[in-house]
Design a protein around this motif. Sequence first.
Motif, short mmCIF file in Angstrom:
data_model
loop_
_atom_site.label_atom_id
_atom_site.label_comp_id
_atom_site.label_asym_id
_atom_site.label_seq_id
_atom_site.Cartn_x
_atom_site.Cartn_y
_atom_site.Cartn_z
N THR A 1 0.85 -1.18 0.00
CA THR A 1 0.00 0.00 0.00
C THR A 1 0.89 1.24 0.00
N GLU A 2 0.32 2.36 -0.35
CA GLU A 2 1.10 3.60 -0.33
C GLU A 2 1.58 3.92 1.08
N ALA A 3 0.74 3.65 2.07
CA ALA A 3 1.13 3.92 3.45
C ALA A 3 2.34 3.09 3.86
N SER A 4 2.36 1.81 3.48
CA SER A 4 3.49 0.96 3.85
C SER A 4 4.76 1.36 3.10
N LEU A 5 4.61 1.79 1.86
CA LEU A 5 5.77 2.24 1.09
C LEU A 5 6.35 3.52 1.69
N SER A 6 5.48 4.45 2.04
CA SER A 6 5.95 5.71 2.61
C SER A 6 6.61 5.50 3.96
#
Length: 262
Positions: free
Chosen positions: A189-194
């Motif tokens: 997810t974008e949150a995990s990548l960030s």
Amino acid sequence: PGRGTCLRHFEFVPALRRMSVICKLPSCDMPLVLCKGAPEALRPLLLDAGPNFEALSAELGARGLRVLALGWKEILVDAGSILRQDAETKLRFAGLIAFGSHCKPEALEAVGCLRDAGVRCALVTGDALPTACFAASETGLLEDRVKNAVEPPNLLELVGERWTSRDGTSHPLASASELCTSGRFLVATEASLSAAGEEAWNQAAHHATVFARMSPSGKAKLVEYIKRFEQAGNQGRVMMVGDGGNDVGALAAADAGLALRR
């Protein structure tokens, strides 16, 4: 005579993943806040979601459904003066609503033709991860190995700075290429990548198959990371296919952007 009046409208914001209205109904003495949004975005705002909230949301998503959570509350203050953060807090849980969103039948053939031609394909969406994994399986991106996205045996999700399976087995970021070669599918997810940082973006951009809960800016950022890899010596090009306003930035960032009309 039975219709309500909308007093205030808080628009959908990708970063918040929710929207609300304040309305006055003939059957209620006080104005009501009615809020809808991603289940994980509303969960911290709900007073009484119940112990099965997350599991039920994931189960519905695993069936390929797009899931929204609903919340409400009465307010005593003037609708025109209340701040958004005060309106969208301490909500009562009204339920989950799920929408069918299956891929078109020709999608499987189209993706298959691209992959047969040696084109690496990935699914990038604002939907929740279980829903995204279902769509990826429907279109052949997971080669039909994932039959139940709640417990996918070959999926490794980015958790922290490691690729992690449902049984808790984890692998370092740098092992992404080896994991893909061994038949695993990487999802994020974008949150995990960030949260994991630039190396996670690099590894996922090169090797992951499913990107979920991606914002418009996150989609464009992913395209830039993929292009950076291609420009480092490879001869590939990046094509983005999208059908909504959330895809505009990524369509513009790609070497070729294809906007579809429904």
